[in-house]
Design an enzyme around this catalytic site. Structure first.
Site, mmCIF file in Angstrom:
data_model
loop_
_atom_site.group_PDB
_atom_site.id
_atom_site.type_symbol
_atom_site.label_atom_id
_atom_site.label_comp_id
_atom_site.label_asym_id
_atom_site.label_seq_id
_atom_site.Cartn_x
_atom_site.Cartn_y
_atom_site.Cartn_z
ATOM 1 N N LYS A 191 -6.771 4.523 -3.695
ATOM 2 C CA LYS A 191 -6.867 3.478 -4.540
ATOM 3 C C LYS A 191 -6.304 3.311 -5.578
ATOM 4 O O LYS A 191 -5.677 2.308 -6.371
ATOM 5 C CB LYS A 191 -8.462 2.928 -4.027
ATOM 6 C CG LYS A 191 -8.677 1.280 -4.554
ATOM 7 C CD LYS A 191 -10.162 0.990 -4.387
ATOM 8 C CE LYS A 191 -10.426 -0.284 -5.211
ATOM 9 N NZ LYS A 191 -11.839 -0.711 -5.202
ATOM 10 N N GLU A 205 -7.621 15.214 -7.423
ATOM 11 C CA GLU A 205 -7.319 16.209 -6.412
ATOM 12 C C GLU A 205 -6.327 15.689 -5.433
ATOM 13 O O GLU A 205 -5.197 16.198 -5.219
ATOM 14 C CB GLU A 205 -8.642 16.291 -5.511
ATOM 15 C CG GLU A 205 -9.769 16.836 -6.074
ATOM 16 C CD GLU A 205 -10.886 15.647 -6.771
ATOM 17 O OE1 GLU A 205 -10.354 14.655 -7.370
ATOM 18 O OE2 GLU A 205 -11.982 15.815 -6.550
ATOM 19 N N GLY A 220 -13.677 1.911 -1.942
ATOM 20 C CA GLY A 220 -12.799 3.007 -1.122
ATOM 21 C C GLY A 220 -13.578 3.279 0.306
ATOM 22 O O GLY A 220 -12.914 3.569 1.262
ATOM 23 N N ARG A 221 -14.877 3.386 0.271
ATOM 24 C CA ARG A 221 -15.683 4.000 1.422
ATOM 25 C C ARG A 221 -15.568 2.786 2.532
ATOM 26 O O ARG A 221 -16.294 2.964 3.583
ATOM 27 C CB ARG A 221 -16.850 4.221 0.809
ATOM 28 C CG ARG A 221 -17.837 3.354 0.093
ATOM 29 C CD ARG A 221 -18.826 4.178 -0.455
ATOM 30 N NE ARG A 221 -19.643 3.249 -1.215
ATOM 31 C CZ ARG A 221 -19.561 3.063 -2.623
ATOM 32 N NH1 ARG A 221 -18.583 3.773 -3.243
ATOM 33 N NH2 ARG A 221 -20.137 2.325 -3.341
ATOM 34 N N GLU A 245 -23.094 7.457 -1.448
ATOM 35 C CA GLU A 245 -22.400 6.690 -2.726
ATOM 36 C C GLU A 245 -22.790 5.450 -3.018
ATOM 37 O O GLU A 245 -22.704 4.912 -4.106
ATOM 38 C CB GLU A 245 -20.941 6.939 -2.432
ATOM 39 C CG GLU A 245 -20.102 6.934 -3.798
ATOM 40 C CD GLU A 245 -18.585 7.437 -3.632
ATOM 41 O OE1 GLU A 245 -17.849 6.463 -3.293
ATOM 42 O OE2 GLU A 245 -18.390 8.450 -3.973
ATOM 43 N N HIS A 286 -28.864 23.688 18.765
ATOM 44 C CA HIS A 286 -28.772 25.150 18.623
ATOM 45 C C HIS A 286 -28.632 25.439 17.338
ATOM 46 O O HIS A 286 -28.246 26.978 17.078
ATOM 47 C CB HIS A 286 -27.614 25.861 19.799
ATOM 48 C CG HIS A 286 -27.682 25.250 21.062
ATOM 49 N ND1 HIS A 286 -28.558 25.921 21.922
ATOM 50 C CD2 HIS A 286 -27.169 24.402 21.520
ATOM 51 C CE1 HIS A 286 -28.429 25.562 23.133
ATOM 52 N NE2 HIS A 286 -27.781 24.403 22.925
ATOM 53 N N LYS A 345 -16.373 14.190 -13.176
ATOM 54 C CA LYS A 345 -15.025 14.125 -13.193
ATOM 55 C C LYS A 345 -14.330 14.304 -14.736
ATOM 56 O O LYS A 345 -13.312 15.028 -15.177
ATOM 57 C CB LYS A 345 -14.339 12.513 -12.907
ATOM 58 C CG LYS A 345 -14.358 12.366 -11.308
ATOM 59 C CD LYS A 345 -13.876 10.832 -11.194
ATOM 60 C CE LYS A 345 -14.015 10.615 -9.561
ATOM 61 N NZ LYS A 345 -13.769 9.268 -9.377
HETATM 62 O O1 F6P Z 1 -15.387 10.111 -5.684
HETATM 63 C C1 F6P Z 1 -15.162 8.891 -6.262
HETATM 64 C C2 F6P Z 1 -14.118 8.067 -5.552
HETATM 65 O O2 F6P Z 1 -14.050 7.051 -6.372
HETATM 66 C C3 F6P Z 1 -14.651 7.515 -4.137
HETATM 67 O O3 F6P Z 1 -15.290 6.278 -4.418
HETATM 68 C C4 F6P Z 1 -13.350 7.290 -3.523
HETATM 69 O O4 F6P Z 1 -13.415 6.845 -2.144
HETATM 70 C C5 F6P Z 1 -12.607 8.369 -3.960
HETATM 71 O O5 F6P Z 1 -13.191 8.668 -5.132
HETATM 72 C C6 F6P Z 1 -11.253 8.423 -3.851
HETATM 73 O O6 F6P Z 1 -10.642 7.559 -4.880
HETATM 74 P P1 F6P Z 1 -9.188 6.961 -4.667
HETATM 75 O O7 F6P Z 1 -9.029 6.317 -3.153
HETATM 76 O O8 F6P Z 1 -8.876 6.108 -5.983
HETATM 77 O O9 F6P Z 1 -8.379 8.294 -4.789
#
Ligand code: F6P
Length: 537
Positions: free
Chosen positions: A202, A208, A261-262, A347, A378, A506
């Site tokens: 987003k 990452e 995002g979620r 979250e 199990h 972060k």
């Molecule tokens: O970890 C926080 C967060 O902002 C989440 O809310 C989100 O889903 C994820 O990182 C990834 O964010 P982006 O889609 O901006 O890479």
């Protein structure tokens, strides 16, 4: 005391008051099944094994009214800035509404733009699947590497695993973790000439995701030269940044700041799935979500599935101080549902201040954990049955299966029904003693063994039954939980749509990375300083 506070007090008092064991309530409450089992968008949600009486349910519904859940729902639908700390609406329902809807985010119409993006997704997905859109060397795409994390990963991963064909025409691989093993595994054995890379972020700033995208872009370029960039696709609310990364403009699919995002699987974030499953399957997922929206929007509170599920969870969490909940899908293909819910619930609602910045007066999100049944039986079910803590369980099952041996599906169903019954009914010490006596054990032996083999019972569960693991039922299941989380947020008075708690880590990681790469040491506590010193390059 406000009406709201009084309603909370009543809920707490109701929860801790002496009551019959859950199993005993069925006999004294003939309406229990009728009142506590609801149907919504093809799902059957049975809350009759929850630890509440019909009177408690009424008390919980009074809480929902006192917290003005219906007004909050109207504000959500009206596209008001329900995500106040970020000044945004939360309109994921607009993404799955049928064409012709009329959603407005903060007064600005959004439905036409949603439809335009869906049309572009459909055209792109069909072109890739039909082979009309090929890679740089003219070969059709056989695989997709989907790069993204959190909401840009968990939903697509869940959907793919839940619905993937047994022999997919196009294989999906996922890379979320910045651990280099993740991209190594995702790329292993793939032919760059036949691999499409979909970068989903987003913000397009997530470390990452960008680090993994750089690795995979380099992999494409090593094989295909600069032409490899034609294999890049991006999904982002920051399209310019995605283009600056090298993604061709016509392969950047947008979404909007009013999509959390979620909550974003319904947007172009689902593009990899739309390609891998076929757009028609993705469309059916949207239809299932939209059906749950209609249910949530139009159904009175007492029959409203997301509302009732939220109240059952809150009754356990706040009324009975139960901080953990297990989610056990009896469907191997839904193995990832608990991980998806961890982000959606923890979250969204893992908050300690209310929307006005005041400390919240009560406990918020429960910790969610789980795995597919029967596997979990199990592993951790011992604790569910006999541990010192009561852990409420949500079971999810599908009545039918369209693949594999039907006899095994029947075994699966027998197990999920049995587990729910066992948790509630338990097994008395007297019963165990009778069995041990029949086996000839002495009184002394029984004194030692019988308590260990006794099941306390009275352990609550919900049972969510799908007809089958269809795209529609899966869409409904996800939307059910999205709305459940929203209702809980309203009850607790928190903002379910921000996530400030992820920021500090972060920021510190960025600083520590500079130190690990040879920058000047920062000021740290001795333990942290020691780790930095040991692990720097
Ligand atoms: O970890 C926080 C967060 O902002 C989440 O809310 C989100 O889903 C994820 O990182 C990834 O964010 P982006 O889609 O901006 O890479």
């Amino acid at each position: 005391m406000t009406t709201r506070d009084a309603a909370w007090t009543n809920l707490k008092n109701a929860a801790v008051a002496a009551r019959d064991p859950i199993a005993g309530l069925f006999a004294i409450e003939p309406e229990r099944m009728e009142r506590m089992v609801v149907e919504a968008a093809g799902l059957r949600i049975d809350l009759s094994k929850q630890p509440w009486s019909l009177g408690d349910l009424d008390t919980a519904l009074t809480l929902a009214r006192a917290c003005e859940v219906e007004a909050a729902r109207n504000r959500l639908w009206a596209g008001e800035r329900v995500n106040a700390s970020e000044g945004r609406a939360a309109l994921h329902m607009a993404l799955r509404a049928p064409d012709g809807a009329d959603f407005k985010a903060d007064g600005v119409p959004v439905s036409r733009e949603v439809e335009t993006t869906r049309d572009a997704m459909r055209a792109f997905a069909q072109a890739v699947r039909s082979g009309a859109r090929t890679g740089a060397t003219g070969k059709p795409f056989k695989s997709i590497v989907h790069i993204g994390i959190g909401g840009s990963d968990l939903g697509p991963r869940l959907i793919w695993e839940a619905l993937r064909p047994l022999e997919p025409q196009i294989e999906l691989r996922f890379a979320a973790n910045v651990d280099p093993s993740e991209t190594a595994l995702a790329l292993a054995g793939l032919d760059p000439a036949q691999t499409l890379v979909v970068v989903v972020s987003k913000s397009f700033t997530t470390h990452e995701t960008l680090a993994n995208a750089l690795v995979v872009r380099a992999w494409l370029r090593a094989a295909l030269g600069q032409a490899g960039d034609a294999h890049l696709v991006a999904v982002s609310a920051a399209p310019q940044t995605a283009q600056a990364f090298g993604v061709p403009a016509e392969q950047v699919f947008g979404f909007w700041d009013w999509v959390g995002g979620r909550y974003s699987i319904w947007s172009a974030v689902g593009l990899s799935c739309a390609i891998g499953l076929g757009y028609d399957v993705f469309q059916r997922l949207l239809a299932g979500g939209a059906a749950m929206d209609e249910h949530f929007k139009r159904t009175p509170l007492m029959l409203n599935a997301p509302v009732l599920l939220a109240l059952a969870h809150v009754f356990n969490r706040d009324g009975l101080d139960r901080p953990v909940r297990a989610v056990i899908p009896y469907a191997a293909r839904l193995r990832l549902f608990p991980s998806f819910l961890q982000q959606l619930e923890m979250e969204s609602n893992g908050k300690r201040t209310d929307t006005q910045g005041r400390p919240v007066a009560r406990a918020t999100a429960a910790s969610v954990f789980g795995d597919a049944g029967t596997n979990g039986q199990h592993a951790f079910f011992q604790m569910l049955h006999q541990g010192t803590d009561v852990i409420p369980v949500d079971f999810v099952a599908a009545a039918t299966s369209s693949e594999g041996d039907p006899a095994n599906h029947t075994i699966l169903l027998a197990n999920v029904i049995a587990q729910a019954e066992a948790l509630m009914v338990g097994r008395s010490e007297a019963d165990v003693r009778a069995e041990l006596a029949a086996q000839g054990l002495s009184g002394a032996e029984m004194d030692v063994l019988a308590p260990q083999r006794t099941f306390p019972g009275d352990r609550p569960s919900s049972f969510i039954l799908m007809q089958a693991l269809t795209p529609e039922d899966l869409g409904a299941l996800i939307a059910l939980h999205e709305h459940k989380v929203f209702v809980e947020g309203v009850l607790w008075g928190i903002n379910s749509f921000d996530q400030w708690g992820v920021e500090l880590g972060k920021t510190l990681a960025t600083r520590i990375l500079a130190e690990l790469e040879g920058g000047a040491p920062g000021v740290h506590d001795p333990s942290t300083a020691d780790l930095v010193a040991r692990l720097k390059l």
